[in-house]
Design an enzyme around this catalytic site. Structure first.
Site, mmCIF file in Angstrom:
data_model
loop_
_atom_site.group_PDB
_atom_site.id
_atom_site.type_symbol
_atom_site.label_atom_id
_atom_site.label_comp_id
_atom_site.label_asym_id
_atom_site.label_seq_id
_atom_site.Cartn_x
_atom_site.Cartn_y
_atom_site.Cartn_z
ATOM 1 N N ARG A 13 -23.001 -77.068 -26.928
ATOM 2 C CA ARG A 13 -22.197 -76.782 -25.728
ATOM 3 C C ARG A 13 -20.946 -75.984 -26.106
ATOM 4 O O ARG A 13 -20.888 -74.784 -25.921
ATOM 5 C CB ARG A 13 -21.843 -78.104 -25.017
ATOM 6 C CG ARG A 13 -21.382 -77.941 -23.580
ATOM 7 C CD ARG A 13 -19.953 -77.482 -23.423
ATOM 8 N NE ARG A 13 -18.980 -78.367 -24.055
ATOM 9 C CZ ARG A 13 -17.695 -78.068 -24.180
ATOM 10 N NH1 ARG A 13 -17.227 -76.919 -23.738
ATOM 11 N NH2 ARG A 13 -16.869 -78.909 -24.792
ATOM 12 N N ASP A 14 -19.955 -76.646 -26.700
ATOM 13 C CA ASP A 14 -18.714 -75.935 -27.042
ATOM 14 C C ASP A 14 -19.016 -74.802 -28.010
ATOM 15 O O ASP A 14 -18.410 -73.729 -27.945
ATOM 16 C CB ASP A 14 -17.713 -76.918 -27.667
ATOM 17 C CG ASP A 14 -16.267 -76.528 -27.401
ATOM 18 O OD1 ASP A 14 -16.040 -75.570 -26.640
ATOM 19 O OD2 ASP A 14 -15.358 -77.173 -27.950
ATOM 20 N N HIS A 205 -11.005 -84.154 -30.558
ATOM 21 C CA HIS A 205 -11.730 -82.881 -30.475
ATOM 22 C C HIS A 205 -10.815 -81.788 -31.030
ATOM 23 O O HIS A 205 -9.854 -81.383 -30.379
ATOM 24 C CB HIS A 205 -12.068 -82.636 -28.999
ATOM 25 C CG HIS A 205 -12.784 -81.365 -28.716
ATOM 26 N ND1 HIS A 205 -14.140 -81.308 -28.477
ATOM 27 C CD2 HIS A 205 -12.344 -80.088 -28.597
ATOM 28 C CE1 HIS A 205 -14.496 -80.051 -28.224
ATOM 29 N NE2 HIS A 205 -13.429 -79.291 -28.289
ATOM 30 N N HIS A 207 -10.140 -77.980 -32.889
ATOM 31 C CA HIS A 207 -10.567 -76.626 -33.262
ATOM 32 C C HIS A 207 -9.770 -76.215 -34.503
ATOM 33 O O HIS A 207 -8.618 -76.610 -34.671
ATOM 34 C CB HIS A 207 -10.323 -75.651 -32.106
ATOM 35 C CG HIS A 207 -11.348 -75.784 -31.027
ATOM 36 N ND1 HIS A 207 -12.397 -74.909 -30.878
ATOM 37 C CD2 HIS A 207 -11.509 -76.726 -30.068
ATOM 38 C CE1 HIS A 207 -13.151 -75.297 -29.860
ATOM 39 N NE2 HIS A 207 -12.639 -76.398 -29.350
ATOM 40 N N CYS A 238 -13.390 -71.502 -26.618
ATOM 41 C CA CYS A 238 -13.393 -71.541 -25.155
ATOM 42 C C CYS A 238 -13.155 -70.137 -24.615
ATOM 43 O O CYS A 238 -12.210 -69.466 -25.015
ATOM 44 C CB CYS A 238 -12.293 -72.483 -24.660
ATOM 45 S SG CYS A 238 -12.178 -72.494 -22.867
ATOM 46 N N ASN A 247 -14.880 -75.125 -33.443
ATOM 47 C CA ASN A 247 -14.596 -76.543 -33.653
ATOM 48 C C ASN A 247 -14.564 -76.813 -35.154
ATOM 49 O O ASN A 247 -15.127 -76.066 -35.949
ATOM 50 C CB ASN A 247 -15.724 -77.396 -33.052
ATOM 51 C CG ASN A 247 -15.793 -77.273 -31.558
ATOM 52 O OD1 ASN A 247 -16.445 -76.376 -31.033
ATOM 53 N ND2 ASN A 247 -15.121 -78.150 -30.860
HETATM 54 N N1 COA Z 1 -22.141 -75.433 -11.040
HETATM 55 C C1 COA Z 1 -22.596 -74.250 -10.573
HETATM 56 N N2 COA Z 1 -21.932 -73.481 -9.721
HETATM 57 C C2 COA Z 1 -20.737 -73.917 -9.295
HETATM 58 C C3 COA Z 1 -20.197 -75.132 -9.738
HETATM 59 C C4 COA Z 1 -20.938 -75.894 -10.662
HETATM 60 N N3 COA Z 1 -20.476 -77.036 -11.148
HETATM 61 N N4 COA Z 1 -19.012 -75.314 -9.150
HETATM 62 C C5 COA Z 1 -18.793 -74.267 -8.360
HETATM 63 N N5 COA Z 1 -19.837 -73.420 -8.447
HETATM 64 C C6 COA Z 1 -20.007 -72.158 -7.741
HETATM 65 C C7 COA Z 1 -19.918 -72.336 -6.247
HETATM 66 O O1 COA Z 1 -21.159 -72.674 -5.744
HETATM 67 C C8 COA Z 1 -19.425 -70.985 -5.817
HETATM 68 O O2 COA Z 1 -20.506 -70.065 -5.850
HETATM 69 P P1 COA Z 1 -20.578 -68.801 -4.888
HETATM 70 O O3 COA Z 1 -19.431 -67.913 -5.291
HETATM 71 O O4 COA Z 1 -21.906 -68.206 -5.213
HETATM 72 O O5 COA Z 1 -20.452 -69.376 -3.517
HETATM 73 C C9 COA Z 1 -18.461 -70.600 -6.926
HETATM 74 O O6 COA Z 1 -18.908 -71.317 -8.091
HETATM 75 C C10 COA Z 1 -17.007 -70.928 -6.641
HETATM 76 O O7 COA Z 1 -16.922 -72.303 -6.262
HETATM 77 P P2 COA Z 1 -15.546 -73.094 -6.126
HETATM 78 O O8 COA Z 1 -15.846 -74.500 -5.773
HETATM 79 O O9 COA Z 1 -14.604 -72.306 -5.235
HETATM 80 O O10 COA Z 1 -15.031 -73.129 -7.592
HETATM 81 P P3 COA Z 1 -13.836 -72.345 -8.278
HETATM 82 O O11 COA Z 1 -13.994 -70.874 -8.128
HETATM 83 O O12 COA Z 1 -12.548 -72.992 -7.909
HETATM 84 O O13 COA Z 1 -14.146 -72.692 -9.808
HETATM 85 C C11 COA Z 1 -15.054 -74.222 -11.433
HETATM 86 C C12 COA Z 1 -14.076 -74.020 -10.299
HETATM 87 C C13 COA Z 1 -14.675 -75.504 -12.135
HETATM 88 C C14 COA Z 1 -16.453 -74.294 -10.883
HETATM 89 C C15 COA Z 1 -15.003 -73.008 -12.381
HETATM 90 O O14 COA Z 1 -13.669 -72.700 -12.678
HETATM 91 C C16 COA Z 1 -15.753 -73.252 -13.657
HETATM 92 O O15 COA Z 1 -16.972 -73.397 -13.656
HETATM 93 N N6 COA Z 1 -15.075 -73.273 -14.789
HETATM 94 C C17 COA Z 1 -15.745 -73.568 -16.037
HETATM 95 C C18 COA Z 1 -14.775 -73.597 -17.143
HETATM 96 C C19 COA Z 1 -15.442 -74.043 -18.415
HETATM 97 O O16 COA Z 1 -16.580 -74.463 -18.474
HETATM 98 N N7 COA Z 1 -14.674 -73.951 -19.518
HETATM 99 C C20 COA Z 1 -15.147 -74.348 -20.797
HETATM 100 C C21 COA Z 1 -15.313 -75.818 -20.968
HETATM 101 S S1 COA Z 1 -13.842 -76.741 -20.699
HETATM 102 ZN ZN ZN Z 2 -13.419 -77.344 -27.576
#
Ligand code: COA
Ligand code: ZN
Length: 298
Positions: A13-14, A205, A207, A238, A247
């Protein structure tokens, strides 16, 4: 009997979420299977976040569907919101790891949330895991420093830990997402978090961005922590943390701990072989020391 330190392998994952290489679902499953053969009993096998935010984790549902559930390893899914929780539950994750955030700058960019908003989100998400009977852990990201805002106050960690504790989180990790922690900082922050949530199991955790990750593992173990995240080869980072590197490497942690008399349950030579296999699959060298130097004595 030797004292057991549990390693949570986060490479699938990470590790893979920020690697330039694009692994197929089959290659990810082969990586996971090799890790299981090394003796890994808990690993982060995927992430149910927006595929637009983290394209490399877009196939996590397929990865979970392809897991060999007859094996002993527990597969952890990452989730940051309710949609992610539902997808992780549908994928039959053995555990869910939620991500809290300790800094506003990183929090907004990574997940569109401030620290308090991430705890509010956990409040909405926790019941979903509890109803599904799935153990819920959490990681506080940027717990030692935020790449955009700088220093993070330990008081923020204490507040988040107390809220996580009330919400039935069974294990809490302090995540040094950008590799700025020092061993003394580790000791002090653990003390602070323990005061806020005395019963909580703590995991760390780290890095290795600034070279202190192994020293930080040492400090955490000396402070009584017995669950450590690490990634095979030291891959990872990230996408929302500029210059964040991998990591702490699983084989480096296993070597250090086992040479000191701890047990990890992980076969060092198989882990080194897996890191070397990963170099071929990823098409670039990995950062770990043990994959270059080998163990000692033979
Ligand atoms: N899985 C899949 N799609 C997702 C989702 C999830 N968990 N959460 C939101 N989405 C999709 C929505 O369906 C929407 O899709 P669309 O544009 O096609 O309609 C879009 O993402 C935006 O949704 P919203 O609820 O407004 O989310 P956001 O834009 O505020 O984003 C997160 C919030 C958390 C979903 C987003 O910032 C994210 O996925 N970040 C991941 C960060 C990450 O993994 N970092 C590394 C590990 S810490
Ligand atoms: Zn990490």
């Amino acid at each position: 009997m030797a004292y057991l330190i549990q390693i949570v392998e986060v490479g699938p994952r990470d590790g893979l979420q920020n690697d330039p290489a694009d692994l197929s679902t089959a290659q990810k499953l082969e990586f996971i299977s090799r890790l299981e053969e090394c003796g890994v009993t808990r690993m982060e096998s995927g992430s149910f976040v927006s595929p637009k935010a983290v394209p490399k984790m877009a196939d996590s549902a397929e990865v979970f569907a392809g897991l060999d559930r007859t094996r002993a390893a527990r597969h952890i899914a990452l989730a940051l919101n309710e949609k992610g929780m539902r997808r992780a539950i549908d994928a039959k994750a053995d555990e869910i790891n939620f991500v809290l955030v300790a800094g506003e700058g990183f929090g907004r960019r990574n997940q569109g949330m401030s620290p308090e908003e991430s705890a509010d989100m956990l409040e909405r998400c926790a019941p979903l895991a509890h109803e599904a009977g799935i153990p819920l852990a959490a990681t506080i990201s940027v717990a030692f420093g935020d790449p955009y805002d700088g220093e993070v106050s330990p008081a923020v960690l204490a507040r988040l830990a107390a809220r996580a504790d009330k919400l039935g989180v069974s294990e809490l990790a302090l995540g040094d997402t950008i590799g700025v922690a020092t061993p003394w900082d580790v000791r002090d922050r653990l003390t602070e978090v323990r005061e806020a949530a005395p019963e909580m199991t703590l995991r760390m955790h780290f890095h290795d961005t600034r070279g202190a990750a192994l020293a930080n593992v040492h400090a955490a173990v000396e402070a009584g922590v017995d669950v450590i995240d690490a990634s095979c080869g030291g891959i990872g980072g990230c996408p929302f943390a500029p210059a964040a590197t991998g990591n702490v490497a699983t084989e480096d942690v296993v070597y250090m701990l086992e040479r000191a008399g701890f047990e990890t349950g992980i076969d060092l030579s198989k882990m080194i072989a897996t890191a070397k296999w990963l170099e071929i699959v990823l098409g670039h060298p990995v950062a770990s020391s043990l994959s270059k130097a080998g163990g000692f004595p033979d």
